[in-house]
Scaffold this motif. Sequence first.
Motif, PDB file in Angstrom:
ATOM      1  N   PRO A 123      58.525   1.259  33.019  1.00 17.00           N
ATOM      2  CA  PRO A 123      57.837  -0.041  33.076  1.00 17.00           C
ATOM      3  C   PRO A 123      56.844  -0.198  34.231  1.00 17.00           C
ATOM      4  O   PRO A 123      55.884  -0.948  34.107  1.00 17.00           O
ATOM      5  N   LEU A 124      57.060   0.502  35.360  1.00 21.50           N
ATOM      6  CA  LEU A 124      56.198   0.382  36.539  1.00 21.50           C
ATOM      7  C   LEU A 124      56.061  -1.069  37.003  1.00 21.50           C
ATOM      8  O   LEU A 124      54.987  -1.511  37.398  1.00 21.50           O
ATOM      9  N   LEU A 135      45.848   1.534  10.885  1.00 20.46           N
ATOM     10  CA  LEU A 135      47.091   0.751  10.927  1.00 20.46           C
ATOM     11  C   LEU A 135      48.261   1.600  11.413  1.00 20.46           C
ATOM     12  O   LEU A 135      49.136   1.094  12.120  1.00 20.46           O
ATOM     13  N   LEU A 136      48.265   2.879  11.080  1.00 27.26           N
ATOM     14  CA  LEU A 136      49.294   3.781  11.609  1.00 27.26           C
ATOM     15  C   LEU A 136      49.088   3.990  13.106  1.00 27.26           C
ATOM     16  O   LEU A 136      50.056   4.056  13.873  1.00 27.26           O
ATOM     17  N   GLN A 137      47.836   4.069  13.533  1.00 24.49           N
ATOM     18  CA  GLN A 137      47.557   4.177  14.967  1.00 24.49           C
ATOM     19  C   GLN A 137      48.056   2.927  15.699  1.00 24.49           C
ATOM     20  O   GLN A 137      48.622   3.026  16.788  1.00 24.49           O
ATOM     21  N   LEU A 138      47.850   1.756  15.088  1.00 25.68           N
ATOM     22  CA  LEU A 138      48.335   0.519  15.694  1.00 25.68           C
ATOM     23  C   LEU A 138      49.857   0.516  15.761  1.00 25.68           C
ATOM     24  O   LEU A 138      50.433   0.180  16.807  1.00 25.68           O
ATOM     25  N   ALA A 139      50.514   0.876  14.675  1.00 26.61           N
ATOM     26  CA  ALA A 139      51.983   0.920  14.664  1.00 26.61           C
ATOM     27  C   ALA A 139      52.510   1.910  15.701  1.00 26.61           C
ATOM     28  O   ALA A 139      53.486   1.618  16.411  1.00 26.61           O
ATOM     29  N   THR A 140      51.847   3.045  15.816  1.00 21.84           N
ATOM     30  CA  THR A 140      52.234   4.030  16.829  1.00 21.84           C
ATOM     31  C   THR A 140      52.018   3.457  18.223  1.00 21.84           C
ATOM     32  O   THR A 140      52.853   3.640  19.118  1.00 21.84           O
ATOM     33  N   GLY A 141      50.915   2.742  18.405  1.00 18.20           N
ATOM     34  CA  GLY A 141      50.638   2.107  19.693  1.00 18.20           C
ATOM     35  C   GLY A 141      51.711   1.090  20.058  1.00 18.20           C
ATOM     36  O   GLY A 141      52.160   1.033  21.211  1.00 18.20           O
ATOM     37  N   VAL A 142      52.142   0.306  19.093  1.00 20.36           N
ATOM     38  CA  VAL A 142      53.208  -0.678  19.334  1.00 20.36           C
ATOM     39  C   VAL A 142      54.483   0.043  19.754  1.00 20.36           C
ATOM     40  O   VAL A 142      55.141  -0.343  20.731  1.00 20.36           O
ATOM     41  N   ALA A 143      54.843   1.100  19.028  1.00 14.17           N
ATOM     42  CA  ALA A 143      56.066   1.850  19.355  1.00 14.17           C
ATOM     43  C   ALA A 143      55.970   2.496  20.733  1.00 14.17           C
ATOM     44  O   ALA A 143      56.928   2.447  21.523  1.00 14.17           O
ATOM     45  N   LEU A 144      54.834   3.089  21.029  1.00 16.76           N
ATOM     46  CA  LEU A 144      54.660   3.733  22.337  1.00 16.76           C
ATOM     47  C   LEU A 144      54.630   2.717  23.477  1.00 16.76           C
ATOM     48  O   LEU A 144      55.189   2.962  24.553  1.00 16.76           O
ATOM     49  N   ALA A 145      53.995   1.575  23.259  1.00 18.76           N
ATOM     50  CA  ALA A 145      53.978   0.529  24.287  1.00 18.76           C
ATOM     51  C   ALA A 145      55.407   0.061  24.568  1.00 18.76           C
ATOM     52  O   ALA A 145      55.793  -0.122  25.736  1.00 18.76           O
ATOM     53  N   ALA A 146      56.197  -0.119  23.514  1.00 23.48           N
ATOM     54  CA  ALA A 146      57.593  -0.526  23.691  1.00 23.48           C
ATOM     55  C   ALA A 146      58.378   0.543  24.445  1.00 23.48           C
ATOM     56  O   ALA A 146      59.190   0.221  25.334  1.00 23.48           O
ATOM     57  N   ALA A 147      58.119   1.811  24.127  1.00 21.98           N
ATOM     58  CA  ALA A 147      58.801   2.904  24.831  1.00 21.98           C
ATOM     59  C   ALA A 147      58.407   2.947  26.300  1.00 21.98           C
ATOM     60  O   ALA A 147      59.267   3.095  27.179  1.00 21.98           O
ATOM     61  N   PHE A 148      57.116   2.794  26.577  1.00 20.76           N
ATOM     62  CA  PHE A 148      56.663   2.782  27.963  1.00 20.76           C
ATOM     63  C   PHE A 148      57.294   1.614  28.717  1.00 20.76           C
ATOM     64  O   PHE A 148      57.719   1.762  29.863  1.00 20.76           O
TER      65      PHE A 148
END
Length: 148
Positions: free
Chosen positions: A24-25, A6-19
Motif C-alpha cells: 500500500p505504501l 475492458l479486459l485491460q480495465l478489469a486487470t487494472g482493477v485487480a492489480l490496483a486492489a492487489a497493490f
Amino acid sequence: MNVPPLLQLATGVALAAAFAAYVPLGQFETPNWTVFVATLAGCLFLLPAVASFARHETTVNPQAPSQTTTLVTDGVYGVTRNPMYVGMLLILIAFTLWLGAPSAFVIVVAFFLSIDRFQIRAEEHVLGQKFGNNYQEYMGRVPRWLII
C-alpha cells in the motif's frame, strides 16, 4: 492491441486492489462523494460514447477499427477523440481513490500509458488510413484525451 480495453480495465482493477492490499505504501482517505463523482464522470464519458456508436451504426469493437463505417465526431466525441478510454480511466481512478493506497496509482499510470501507446495509436493509424483528411482535421481540433 490484442488485449480488449475492458479486459485491460478489469486487470487494472485487480492489480490496483492487489497493490493496495500487499504494497500500500501508506493510506489516505477520499470522501465517498469524490469517488462517486469520479465514477459518474467516467460513466458520463463511456456510456454516451457507446450510444453514439450505436446511433451511427458503427462498430464499438476496438479490436477491429477497420470495421468502422462512420467517423463519429459529434456529442462527447467533440470533447475528446477517446471518450470510452477517458471513461475507463476515470472509473479506474475512482476505484483507486476508494482503495486509498498510493501504490495503486501506479496501475492508473500503467493503464493510461498502455491504452495511449498501444491501443489508441493503433486505432488512429487505421482511422487515418480509412478516413484520410477528415480524420486528420478531426485530430487537429479535438484532443486525444481531454487536454492532450
